[in-house]
Design an enzyme around this catalytic site. Structure first.
Site, mmCIF file in Angstrom:
data_model
loop_
_atom_site.group_PDB
_atom_site.id
_atom_site.type_symbol
_atom_site.label_atom_id
_atom_site.label_comp_id
_atom_site.label_asym_id
_atom_site.label_seq_id
_atom_site.Cartn_x
_atom_site.Cartn_y
_atom_site.Cartn_z
ATOM 1 N N ASN A 74 -1.059 1.269 5.433
ATOM 2 C CA ASN A 74 0.027 0.688 4.877
ATOM 3 C C ASN A 74 0.564 -0.157 6.053
ATOM 4 O OD1 ASN A 74 3.042 1.480 3.894
ATOM 5 N ND2 ASN A 74 1.993 -0.342 3.320
ATOM 6 N N GLY A 75 0.806 -1.494 5.500
ATOM 7 C CA GLY A 75 1.394 -2.453 6.583
ATOM 8 C C GLY A 75 0.507 -3.780 6.916
ATOM 9 N N CYS A 115 0.777 -1.329 0.012
ATOM 10 C CA CYS A 115 -0.047 0.203 0.001
ATOM 11 C C CYS A 115 0.829 1.385 0.248
ATOM 12 C CB CYS A 115 -0.916 0.073 1.274
ATOM 13 S SG CYS A 115 -1.845 -1.337 1.849
ATOM 14 N N GLY A 127 1.419 0.114 -5.090
ATOM 15 C CA GLY A 127 0.289 -0.725 -5.276
ATOM 16 C C GLY A 127 -0.485 -0.475 -6.469
ATOM 17 N N CYS A 139 8.259 -12.058 5.018
ATOM 18 C CA CYS A 139 7.665 -10.792 5.631
ATOM 19 C C CYS A 139 6.513 -10.858 6.134
ATOM 20 C CB CYS A 139 7.999 -9.692 4.582
ATOM 21 S SG CYS A 139 7.550 -8.047 5.533
ATOM 22 N N TYR A 165 14.490 -1.617 -2.294
ATOM 23 C CA TYR A 165 13.631 -1.919 -3.610
ATOM 24 C C TYR A 165 12.352 -1.053 -3.590
ATOM 25 C CZ TYR A 165 10.401 -4.371 -6.696
ATOM 26 O OH TYR A 165 9.505 -4.749 -7.663
HETATM 27 S S1 SF4 Z 1 10.875 -8.808 6.658
HETATM 28 FE FE1 SF4 Z 1 12.251 -7.496 5.186
HETATM 29 S S2 SF4 Z 1 10.575 -6.674 3.976
HETATM 30 FE FE2 SF4 Z 1 9.605 -7.271 5.793
HETATM 31 S S3 SF4 Z 1 9.695 -5.447 7.171
HETATM 32 FE FE3 SF4 Z 1 11.453 -6.685 7.627
HETATM 33 S S4 SF4 Z 1 13.013 -6.017 6.324
HETATM 34 FE FE4 SF4 Z 1 11.107 -5.280 5.496
#
Ligand code: SF4
Length: 530
Positions: free
Chosen positions: A168-169, A68, A94, A453, A313
């Site tokens: 977002n999240g 998001c 997104g 993640c 990224y």
């Molecule tokens: S697991 Fe990786 S992609 Fe997810 S919040 Fe942590 S650093 Fe970011």
């Protein structure tokens, strides 16, 4: 097929005694009917595809997806258009759905739909969104989601009044909270994390809305950057660990109060001609009213763990997040990568677009010429229209094409930002070799991705992550490169270190999660190969 959802405009008289998500907005049956094309006053369809054709997903490659981007505007006569422009700049976060809610002091309107921001918000649609305040959201939906059902902003009638929310999240203690709220009589109509937040606000015993929001945010765990709006106020908040970015900006108005803006990334401010003011702090709740900006720290003492993959990224290089320019971090990643794993070569070639900045840094550090040896077709969207009878796997060739006269006979170092499954990388290596390259070396500007993640990034399960299942040598053989090297974790942290000492989440590279609440089944050692 794209669907647009026009949510009704409601006024003060519509406030109900309990929390209610507008039935126009989120009722599953109605939405199913809408998505099936049943005519209704609240629905319009766009981009109908002629029947002999189908939409074929374009190979998204070994890329992870952000879920998001959010924007909020307070104090602008055309807040909807400002939100539109902000979302346009955040489109990379997104591309599947977008929405804008506006408020004019009395009413709160909300329109959302499937597709790109520019496809949904034509002039006619923006004209239906009056008011000096707006919040907006653009979303990448995960597989299996009912995308329109969970599109945001969500508008809610609650005991605390009308609220629109976008976030977002990902929350990680959803199960516990949802069960508790259901025991308290809450009825959930979406699977969105945002609904948990508004249900908590509605069930809070705090006397004022701002206390109820602070109380609710204190109960949730995970990653969230939130914008919220009532009929006369805008709120912005970040989770106590500061996983996702959220910045505050200001448009100076010579003839009145300044316009206050919040955005997931500061690149959105440039299009609005807003000045970057500061990041919303981890654990901070900011409120903007006609009287100005106030802030409170609703949580403190939690170690920061901002997502380092935003620097690798997700975020745009022209954004400043977590107190640091993304361009600067990526340049440093490339330089560090060159120092750690240099190899004799004739050309540095980025995998466009996300590998470009790191490749520039690598090339300068290694003193090897930088060339665009792969050209990306920018007009290929997320889907590709293809007659059904002739559907073929165009794979990565649809998106990238090699520049043969540059690559033929050369020793090439390809720079990319991640390898997720490895299949797309292999196609790219083959493509470069097929164009005549003598050697193909792959350098990755972050460490191997070994864990999924749980904080708002759509990652495949551990068994699909090639680096969780194979050694670097095995991956190198799999992708058919002459050599492969990743940036070290220390090198990555060093590259992202700014003046403000940010501490980062690196869980996808280390498996060390900063929160307790993760699905352990997801992070158990993989049982199957790729
Ligand atoms: S697991 Fe990786 S992609 Fe997810 S919040 Fe942590 S650093 Fe970011």
């Amino acid at each position: 097929m794209r669907a647009l959802l026009f949510q009704g405009v409601e006024g003060v008289a519509d406030l109900s005694a309990s929390l209610r998500i507008s039935s126009n907005d989120c009722h599953p049956e109605r939405l199913r009917a809408q998505q099936g094309g049943v005519e209704g006053p609240a629905v319009a369809f766009r981009n109908l595809i002629p029947s002999p054709y189908s939409l074929v997903p374009v190979a998204e490659g070994d890329k992870l997806h952000e879920e998001c981007g959010v924007i909020a505007i307070h104090g602008h006569p055309d807040a909807a258009r400002q939100a539109y422009l902000g979302l346009y700049a955040l489109q990379h976060r997104g591309q599947e759905s977008a929405g804008i809610a506006t408020a004019d002091g009395q009413h709160l309107a909300n329109i959302k739909g499937m597709g790109l921001v520019s496809e949904i918000f034509t002039d006619d649609v923006l004209a239906k969104l009056p008011g000096e305040m707006a919040i907006g959201h653009t979303r990448y939906s995960t597989t299996g989601d009912s995308a329109l059902l969970n599109a945001q902003p969500i508008r809610v009638d609650s005991t605390k009044g009308l609220i629109a929310i976008a976030h977002n999240g990902n929350l990680v203690n959803l199960g516990n909270l949802r069960a508790r709220l259901e025991r308290d009589g809450a009825y959930f109509q979406t699977t969105s994390d945002s609904e948990i937040i508004v249900q908590l606000i509605a069930h809070s015993h705090a006397g004022t809305l701002v206390d109820a929001i602070a109380d609710s945010l204190g109960q949730i765990d995970g990653a969230f950057s939130i914008v919220m709006m009532t009929r006369d106020r805008v709120f912005a908040a970040r989770d106590p660990r500061g996983f996702r970015p959220l910045s505050m900006g200001r448009i100076r108005n010579s003839d009145g109060p300044d316009t206050i803006v919040f955005a997931s990334e500061s690149c959105a401010f440039d299009l609005l001609r807003a000045e970057f003011e500061r990041d919303v702090l981890p654990g901070e709740l900011v409120m903007v009213t006609g009287d100005g900006v106030t802030s409170r720290q609703y949580a403190s003492g939690v170690p920061q763990s901002s997502c380092i993959f935003e620097h690798v990224y997700f975020a745009r290089p022209d954004s400043r997040i977590f107190g640091r320019w993304v361009e600067r971090s990526r340049d440093q990643m490339g330089r560090q990568l060159a120092r750690e794993s240099g190899v004799p070569a004739d050309l540095i070639v980025p995998v466009p677009d996300s590998g470009v900045t790191a490749a520039l840094g690598y090339a300068e550090e290694a003193e090897i010429p930088f060339r665009f040896g792969l050209i990306r077709n920018h007009y290929v969207g997320r889907t590709f229209i293809e007659p059904e009878q002739r559907v073929r796997d165009f794979g990565v060739r649809l998106k990238l094409n090699p520049v043969r006269n540059l690559l033929a006979g050369k020793r090439v170092i390809l720079i990319d930002d991640s390898i997720i499954r490895g299949t797309t990388c292999r196609k790219i290596v083959r493509m470069v070799r097929g164009a005549g390259a003598k050697e193909v070396h792959l350098r990755i500007s972050c460490p191997p991705t070994i864990s999924p993640c749980f904080y708002g990034v759509d990652t495949p399960s551990k068994r699909e992550l090639i680096a969780a299942n194979k050694s670097i040598e095995e991956i190198c053989r799999f992708i058919e490169a002459d050599s492969l090297a990743y940036l070290s974790l220390e090198g990555l942290l060093q590259a992202c270190e700014g003046e403000e000492r940010t501490s980062y989440c690196t869980a996808c590279y280390t498996g060390n999660y900063p929160t307790q609440w993760v699905d352990v089944n997801e992070i158990l050692p993989a049982t199957a190969g790729i």
